[in-house]
Design an enzyme around this catalytic site. Sequence first.
Site, PDB file in Angstrom:
ATOM      1  N   LYS A 212       0.851  -1.184   0.000  1.00  0.00           N
ATOM      2  CA  LYS A 212       0.000   0.000   0.000  1.00  0.00           C
ATOM      3  C   LYS A 212       0.892   1.241   0.000  1.00  0.00           C
ATOM      4  O   LYS A 212       1.495   1.588   1.018  1.00  0.00           O
ATOM      5  CB  LYS A 212      -0.903  -0.015   1.230  1.00  0.00           C
ATOM      6  CG  LYS A 212      -1.997   1.055   1.220  1.00  0.00           C
ATOM      7  CD  LYS A 212      -1.562   2.314   1.901  1.00  0.00           C
ATOM      8  CE  LYS A 212      -2.678   3.348   1.938  1.00  0.00           C
ATOM      9  NZ  LYS A 212      -2.212   4.683   2.372  1.00  0.00           N
ATOM     10  N   GLY A 265       6.893   5.727   7.512  1.00  0.00           N
ATOM     11  CA  GLY A 265       5.861   6.750   7.618  1.00  0.00           C
ATOM     12  C   GLY A 265       5.959   7.455   8.953  1.00  0.00           C
ATOM     13  O   GLY A 265       7.021   7.501   9.583  1.00  0.00           O
ATOM     14  N   THR A 267       5.536   8.500  12.938  1.00  0.00           N
ATOM     15  CA  THR A 267       5.670   7.807  14.219  1.00  0.00           C
ATOM     16  C   THR A 267       4.304   7.495  14.808  1.00  0.00           C
ATOM     17  O   THR A 267       4.078   6.408  15.343  1.00  0.00           O
ATOM     18  CB  THR A 267       6.494   8.668  15.191  1.00  0.00           C
ATOM     19  OG1 THR A 267       7.795   8.878  14.636  1.00  0.00           O
ATOM     20  CG2 THR A 267       6.631   7.997  16.545  1.00  0.00           C
ATOM     21  N   GLU A 293      10.492   2.486   9.905  1.00  0.00           N
ATOM     22  CA  GLU A 293      11.339   3.688   9.891  1.00  0.00           C
ATOM     23  C   GLU A 293      10.378   4.855   9.891  1.00  0.00           C
ATOM     24  O   GLU A 293       9.548   4.982   8.992  1.00  0.00           O
ATOM     25  CB  GLU A 293      12.246   3.685   8.657  1.00  0.00           C
ATOM     26  CG  GLU A 293      13.395   4.701   8.749  1.00  0.00           C
ATOM     27  CD  GLU A 293      13.077   5.997   8.031  1.00  0.00           C
ATOM     28  OE1 GLU A 293      12.880   7.012   8.747  1.00  0.00           O
ATOM     29  OE2 GLU A 293      13.030   6.004   6.805  1.00  0.00           O
ATOM     30  N   CYS A 327      13.186  12.193   5.788  1.00  0.00           N
ATOM     31  CA  CYS A 327      13.206  11.840   7.209  1.00  0.00           C
ATOM     32  C   CYS A 327      14.511  12.294   7.853  1.00  0.00           C
ATOM     33  O   CYS A 327      14.571  12.528   9.057  1.00  0.00           O
ATOM     34  CB  CYS A 327      13.055  10.331   7.378  1.00  0.00           C
ATOM     35  SG  CYS A 327      11.566   9.639   6.649  1.00  0.00           S
TER      36      CYS A 327
END
Length: 545
Positions: A212, A265, A267, A293, A327
């Site tokens: 997804k 994605g 946290t 991650e 990130c």
Amino acid sequence: MNFGDFYYPLPANEKQLDYAPGSPEREALKQAISTFKNKKIDVPMYIGAEEIYTNKKLEIRPPHETAHLLGHFNEGDANHVKKAINAALKAKDKWANTSWENRANIFLKIAELISTKYRFQVMAATMLGQSKTAHQAEIDCTCELIDFLRFNVHYVSEIYRQQPISVPGINNRVEYRPLEGFVLAVTPFNFTAIAGNLPTSAAMCGNVVIWKPAYPQVYSAQLLMKIFKEAGLPNGVINLIYADGPVLGEVCFNHPDFAGLHFTGSTGVFRTMWQTIGTNIGNYKTFPRIVGETGGKDFVLAHKSADVDVLVTALVRGAFEYQGQKCSAASRAYIPSNLAAEVKKKLVAQIKTITIGTIEDFSNFMGAVITEASFNKIESYIKGARKKDSKAKVIVGGKCDKTNGYFIEPTVIETTDPYYITMCDELFGPVLTMYVYDENKFEDTLKLVDSTSQYALTGAIIAKDRYAVELATNKLRNSAGNFYINDKPTGAVVGQQPFGGARASGTNDKAGSILNLYRWLSARTVKEIFNSPTDYRYPFMQSEE
């Protein structure tokens, strides 16, 4: 049936193209962009052997040119998620029993197709759909993704070779099985390479996958799926679906065959997923593998011995490449008082030269942020810093304009409060917050860097003084999973800097390394004895008479 120990040696990193004026790759890329812009597509879900279209079609528009329609994709519902799981489980046994060399060569072919036939198409899709410049797209959707595929084949090959010792009369071996069930891969918008790596790394190990992608990344994800199929990936091994997150989770996390989550994605979403999996743990056939991650609030710490030009370059590139939507992007900086004036002067001067706009103009350093929601969030933080009662001020940039696209100027906020909101919150945009500290309080500042953020993804120390470098390296050991010395805190390369962080930044399973591949394998030890005992009694039990 296996006829040999087929080993894949360590590859070289994919060579980056520079897209300089007059180069053939520049012209080929511009042509690919033009072709894609002149064709509207209708993107299906790929479930088993089927391409599935629905009545709910969502628009795909470039973030930097919101008036242009690239096409639509077809959103699914819970029934499509269930169908994808069934297709994956149907394909599972045959895929798991496929020989290693035949599995490996599919992924090596995918890498070759991206490197050659589809290089500029994948680039164009990433640039248009995710507003990446040519340079940022090249290091992402071609070089990094190709490296993920080639290096992971090597790493799995290395794992398969790791075998226990055998002694006379006994043979021992370890089989590295895929997980017992399906793996759910949930991928982000910001890196096509991550979107490609999360499902393929699990599939490479013999697993079947429900993939997804984030909706803003569907435009390039669907092209990757076509390449997977062209390379010979069997139907049902990876199933590409577009469904709302809660709908996806409701089906997948309640299924007894759920065996693993490969996630990149936020946290908050990851914590919710983990909590749901924990609540349902008694329903699964096996304890699921959870790999994630997540967020980052990445730092650049300068020592009083730092080279100002090195520092300023690290800040500009680290904070503003790809609009700060990495990130790993630098988002908080700690500047010593002896260098502050010069750093601010040079930083402001450099930022004022940065050009922003459409990625089709190769002179632009930055494109647009990904969505209107992201734009509004970042703008709110900038407005907050401009309030009269704020402990911060905008020293450069700050203009936000969504007339034609979601454009935000590279922005530097200076604060007198090391715990100011933009020093702590993850913004995921082109905003850097700077705090000036007493040059003689370096050790105190190390404690501040370590304790300010819940995250621990990337960080950098800029210093000429080697004792300062060593001190920072030791004191910040748990503050960043990727630590950089005299460089920006971004740009990890597969095979060179395995990527990932701990604390609220994830499980630190290091994408781009052998560590990550272990998570998608379940070992079985097999012992065979050649001279089997026929009496239960041991020698020590014999009588001394």
